[in-house]
Design an enzyme around this catalytic site. Structure first.
Site, mmCIF file in Angstrom:
data_model
loop_
_atom_site.group_PDB
_atom_site.id
_atom_site.type_symbol
_atom_site.label_atom_id
_atom_site.label_comp_id
_atom_site.label_asym_id
_atom_site.label_seq_id
_atom_site.Cartn_x
_atom_site.Cartn_y
_atom_site.Cartn_z
ATOM 1 N N HIS A 154 0.853 -1.192 0.000
ATOM 2 C CA HIS A 154 0.000 0.000 0.000
ATOM 3 C C HIS A 154 0.881 1.231 0.000
ATOM 4 O O HIS A 154 2.112 1.132 0.064
ATOM 5 C CB HIS A 154 -0.919 0.018 1.232
ATOM 6 C CG HIS A 154 -0.187 0.183 2.536
ATOM 7 N ND1 HIS A 154 0.284 -0.886 3.266
ATOM 8 C CD2 HIS A 154 0.201 1.292 3.231
ATOM 9 C CE1 HIS A 154 0.901 -0.449 4.355
ATOM 10 N NE2 HIS A 154 0.864 0.880 4.356
ATOM 11 N N HIS A 201 -5.916 -2.226 4.828
ATOM 12 C CA HIS A 201 -5.898 -1.055 3.950
ATOM 13 C C HIS A 201 -5.137 -1.384 2.673
ATOM 14 O O HIS A 201 -4.171 -2.138 2.668
ATOM 15 C CB HIS A 201 -5.316 0.181 4.620
ATOM 16 C CG HIS A 201 -3.918 0.067 5.146
ATOM 17 N ND1 HIS A 201 -3.381 -1.085 5.681
ATOM 18 C CD2 HIS A 201 -2.918 0.988 5.239
ATOM 19 C CE1 HIS A 201 -2.145 -0.871 6.069
ATOM 20 N NE2 HIS A 201 -1.834 0.372 5.802
ATOM 21 N N HIS A 216 4.706 7.472 2.521
ATOM 22 C CA HIS A 216 5.510 6.261 2.394
ATOM 23 C C HIS A 216 4.888 5.280 1.423
ATOM 24 O O HIS A 216 3.678 5.297 1.168
ATOM 25 C CB HIS A 216 5.741 5.585 3.751
ATOM 26 C CG HIS A 216 4.515 4.939 4.349
ATOM 27 N ND1 HIS A 216 3.722 5.564 5.284
ATOM 28 C CD2 HIS A 216 3.943 3.716 4.147
ATOM 29 C CE1 HIS A 216 2.734 4.761 5.649
ATOM 30 N NE2 HIS A 216 2.848 3.620 4.969
ATOM 31 N N HIS A 248 1.528 -0.247 14.833
ATOM 32 C CA HIS A 248 0.470 0.741 14.643
ATOM 33 C C HIS A 248 -0.752 0.360 15.488
ATOM 34 O O HIS A 248 -1.046 -0.831 15.659
ATOM 35 C CB HIS A 248 0.016 0.785 13.185
ATOM 36 C CG HIS A 248 1.038 1.306 12.230
ATOM 37 N ND1 HIS A 248 1.701 2.506 12.413
ATOM 38 C CD2 HIS A 248 1.487 0.805 11.053
ATOM 39 C CE1 HIS A 248 2.514 2.708 11.399
ATOM 40 N NE2 HIS A 248 2.425 1.694 10.562
ATOM 41 N N TYR A 257 9.567 2.323 9.648
ATOM 42 C CA TYR A 257 9.695 3.369 8.642
ATOM 43 C C TYR A 257 11.180 3.712 8.488
ATOM 44 O O TYR A 257 11.904 3.848 9.479
ATOM 45 C CB TYR A 257 8.963 4.647 9.065
ATOM 46 C CG TYR A 257 7.459 4.590 9.027
ATOM 47 C CD1 TYR A 257 6.774 3.891 8.043
ATOM 48 C CD2 TYR A 257 6.715 5.266 9.981
ATOM 49 C CE1 TYR A 257 5.396 3.861 8.016
ATOM 50 C CE2 TYR A 257 5.330 5.252 9.962
ATOM 51 C CZ TYR A 257 4.674 4.542 8.979
ATOM 52 O OH TYR A 257 3.306 4.525 8.957
ATOM 53 N N GLU A 267 8.168 1.713 4.073
ATOM 54 C CA GLU A 267 7.770 0.938 5.242
ATOM 55 C C GLU A 267 7.916 -0.547 4.944
ATOM 56 O O GLU A 267 7.636 -1.004 3.839
ATOM 57 C CB GLU A 267 6.311 1.235 5.603
ATOM 58 C CG GLU A 267 5.815 0.426 6.801
ATOM 59 C CD GLU A 267 4.327 0.615 7.074
ATOM 60 O OE1 GLU A 267 3.925 0.601 8.247
ATOM 61 O OE2 GLU A 267 3.565 0.769 6.092
#
Length: 309
Positions: A154, A201, A216, A248, A257, A267
């Site tokens: 993503h 996501h 990112h 997260h 990161y 990431e």
């Protein structure tokens, strides 16, 4: 076939300041596989477990950042339908001919209200993952080179009108809201996480005054142990870490990161949860925005909000 319309993130074209230094970084440190170079000078890569020809394209430029992102759709008929739906919604589209990207069919490109270029495509050459489709082994030798993510997963994009972007993705392209972080007014969104699948996501946005910015690009790893190994590899190569290894709150994913030689943030990500369109979105209040992003520290740092390319 259950998945219809937009299937998944397909590719990401990124600008880098020193192309050959970046090629070395993404092959030797990230462990991506170079799959080709075109007449424009762009370099193409795939992760070891991806079957299509490429998922990351690098272009040498005077400024780092993102050129465009692409999503793969189920077939050419779907591509035509979604272009018509976008036009009916008031979104202007552009057809890009087959072959403009190596081994890729026609693409439909459009600009979203955050200032980013998004494109849809249905066809890309299959190159496999080095494992047989008959009686396969669980992994290929390329899975041991560098960080060796299994796929491009993503990206997080920064721009001003994330509400308009959300409407296009959800009302036209079939995405749905998975999680969001509220601003202090308790109504407007600071950040949104959207999915076209059952992943936590497939794309995310954060509200930001400047359009077209990259926070990112994310590559998927198989486990928390692989994330820790990625941290070791980054340290061995003296790669500048931005955050992590940590977790997260939003998506529950474990993360690191870091920055590539051009300053683009990447990431390495693992975990998260499975979701479906009928599941109620998760909401994070502005007071807990720090925990949403950095669950262990429970506070945002200035780099997360301001360092973009």
């Amino acid at each position: 076939m259950a998945i219809q319309g937009v299937m998944r993130p397909g590719h990401f074209q990124m600008r880098v300041l020193d192309l050959e230094a970046s090629v070395r970084f993404y092959t030797e440190v990230l462990g991506l596989i170079e799959t080709g170079r075109d007449k424009q000078g762009r370099v193409y890569f795939k992760a070891w477990d991806e079957r299509d020809h490429h998922s990351l394209i690098l272009r040498g430029a005077g400024q780092a950042g993102v050129d465009f992102i692409g999503f793969k759709v189920t077939d050419k008929q779907t591509l035509d339908r979604l272009e018509a739906d976008l036009n009916a919604y008031g979104v202007k589209t552009e057809r890009i001919s087959a072959g403009e990207l190596l081994e890729t069919g026609e693409r439909v490109r459009f600009e979203i209200p955050t200032g980013h270029l998004v494109e849809l495509y249905a066809e890309k050459s299959h190159v496999g993952n080095g494992i047989s489709y008959l009686n396969p082994d669980p992994w290929a030798p390329a899975a041991e080179k560098g960080i060796a993510p299994i796929r491009y997963d993503h990206c997080l994009l920064y721009g001003p009108d994330i509400d308009g972007a959300r409407k296009i993705f959800c009302e036209v392209l079939g995405f749905y809201l998975v999680e969001h972080v509220l601003l202090e007014d308790g109504e407007s969104d600071l950040g949104i996480w959207l999915s076209c699948s059952n992943k936590a996501h497939d794309i995310a946005f954060v509200r930001h005054p400047e359009p077209g910015k990259l926070h990112h690009v994310s590559f998927l790893l198989e486990s928390w142990e692989k994330v820790l190994r990625a941290a070791d590899i980054c340290s061995m190569h003296r790669v500048k870490l931005d955050f992590g290894p940590s977790r997260h709150g939003a998506t529950r994913g474990t993360t690191i990161y870091a920055f590539d030689p051009s300053g683009n943030r990447f990431e390495t990500f693992s975990g998260g949860y499975q979701t479906y369109p009928d599941i109620r979105p998760i909401t994070w209040s502005s007071e807990e925005a720090g925990a949403a992003v950095y669950y262990h520290d429970r506070k945002l740092n200035e780099r997360f909000l301001s360092v973009v390319t």
